[in-house]
Structure formats: structure tokens, C-alpha cells
Scaffold this active site. Structure first.
Site, short mmCIF file in Angstrom:
data_model
loop_
_atom_site.label_atom_id
_atom_site.label_comp_id
_atom_site.label_asym_id
_atom_site.label_seq_id
_atom_site.Cartn_x
_atom_site.Cartn_y
_atom_site.Cartn_z
N ASP A 15 0.87 -1.16 0.00
CA ASP A 15 0.00 0.00 0.00
C ASP A 15 0.92 1.22 0.00
O ASP A 15 2.05 1.16 0.49
CB ASP A 15 -0.87 -0.04 1.26
CG ASP A 15 -1.63 1.24 1.47
OD1 ASP A 15 -2.43 1.60 0.58
OD2 ASP A 15 -1.42 1.89 2.52
N ARG A 16 0.46 2.34 -0.56
CA ARG A 16 1.32 3.53 -0.62
C ARG A 16 1.23 4.37 0.65
O ARG A 16 2.19 4.48 1.41
CB ARG A 16 0.94 4.37 -1.85
CG ARG A 16 1.92 5.51 -2.11
CD ARG A 16 1.44 6.44 -3.21
NE ARG A 16 0.49 7.41 -2.66
CZ ARG A 16 -0.10 8.36 -3.37
NH1 ARG A 16 0.12 8.46 -4.67
NH2 ARG A 16 -0.93 9.19 -2.79
N ASP A 17 0.07 4.96 0.90
CA ASP A 17 -0.09 5.95 1.97
C ASP A 17 -0.25 5.28 3.33
O ASP A 17 -1.13 4.46 3.54
CB ASP A 17 -1.31 6.83 1.69
CG ASP A 17 -1.18 7.55 0.35
OD1 ASP A 17 -0.08 8.04 0.05
OD2 ASP A 17 -2.18 7.60 -0.39
N ASN A 58 -5.36 2.85 -3.39
CA ASN A 58 -6.68 3.44 -3.57
C ASN A 58 -6.50 4.96 -3.59
O ASN A 58 -5.87 5.51 -2.68
CB ASN A 58 -7.61 3.08 -2.41
CG ASN A 58 -8.07 1.64 -2.43
OD1 ASN A 58 -7.93 0.93 -3.42
ND2 ASN A 58 -8.63 1.20 -1.31
#
Length: 178
Positions: A15-17, A58
Site C-alpha cells: 500500500d502507498r499511503d 486506492n
């Protein structure tokens, strides 16, 4: 053991954030991108071991009109500059209300990333900071590891099979599970 043995791990997706970079809600400014502690070291280790890396993110701010796809691409380019190169990127620009198959916890981005990498989903893992990351991994038949942050809900932690306090410990768990 036969088919019940855990397949070899060939890719670790993130996941990024809140996982790879400090979460700045609806960030469209590459100047605000700040890697999470230890992220670069973990990614470098995975790459040295020959594992593919990728990002599944997302980005409902696009659907909500808060961000443009160009904003997301510029932030992703900064993440790639600081922590990359990544082998695959997947971004869901939809909101929860869109009912798409790509937005985590749906498995669409994980399936797409694995197709692009030429691997089975059972050969991938997804590390994230919220329950939808782990649920997306499980829905795709991949391994999921939760690395909680202050925004992670207690029930997300209790529902996750693999939980680690840092990215490095998450990778250790995966290597022990591989």
C-alpha cells in the site's frame, strides 16, 4: 506436504499511503512525499533478494474531484524517485460508492499486478496499514501483512493473521512464512 505447502514468494506489494510513505490525505503535492521509517532499506533488501516490488493504492480523491490523475501520477513519480524503482504500479481512482473490482478490499489491483509480473497471486504478498489491504490480499489468494499505524482500527489488527510493528518485521514474517 504437496499442494498444501506455501508457494515461494516472488513479489511483495505495498500500500502507498501510511505504509511506504507518510499518509497525507488526498496528497497531490510531490513535495509532501516523505518515506516511512525503514521503507527504503526494506525495499532495497527485497530487490537484492530478487523479489519484485509494487505499489497498490486506492486514490478515491480522483473520483471525488479532489485530485486529478496527473496529481496522483506526480506523487507516484516522487515515491518511485525516493523508493523505487517499482516493478508494477496499480492505482484505483474510484470511490467506495463506485462498486469497482479494483478498490481494496476487492482483489482487482492485486490480480492485475500479478498478471503484469507473470506470477500467480499465491506467489505474492501485500503489506498495508489497514484492514482493506489485508482483505484484498486474502481475497486474491495472496498473503497479507498488516503494519498498524495510529489510524489502524483495533478490530483490523485482531482480524489480521499476520501483524508486524514495522515494515522490516513484516518482511521477516513473510520470509519465515515462505
Amino acid at each position: 506436504m504437496g499442494s498444501s505447502a506455501t508457494p515461494q514468494l516472488r513479489a511483495v506489494l505495498f500500500d502507498r499511503d501510511g505504509t511506504l510513505v507518510v499518509d497525507v490525505p488526498y496528497n497531490g503535492d510531490p513535495g509532501l512525499v516523505q518515506p516511512m521509517p525503514g521503507a527504503k532499506d526494506v525495499l532495497d533488501l527485497l530487490r537484492r533478494q530478487g523479489l519484485a516490488t509494487g505499489v497498490l493504492s486506492n486514490q478515491s480523491g480522483v473520483a471525488r474531484g479532489i485530485l486529478t490523475t496527473e496529481d496522483v501520477a506526480s506523487v507516484n513519480a516522487r515515491v518511485d524517485e525516493l523508493l523505487g524503482p517499482f516493478d508494477v504500479w496499480e492505482v484505483c481512482p474510484h470511490s467506495e460508492e463506485d462498486g469497482c473490482g479494483c478498490r481494496k478490499p476487492a482483489p482487482g489491483m492485486l490480480h492485475s499486478a500479478c498478471r503484469k509480473l507473470g506470477i500467480r497471486t499465491s506467489e505474492a504478498a501485500l503489506i498495508g496499514d489497514i484492514g482493506s489491504d489485508v482483505r484484498a490480499a486474502e481475497a486474491a489468494g495472496a498473503r497479507g501483512v498488516l503494519v498498524p499505524t495510529p489510524v489502524t482500527r483495533a478490530e483490523e489488527v485482531s482480524e489480521s493473521r499476520l501483524v508486524a510493528q514495522t515494515l522490516a518485521l513484516a518482511v521477516d514474517l513473510l520470509m519465515g512464512d515462505a
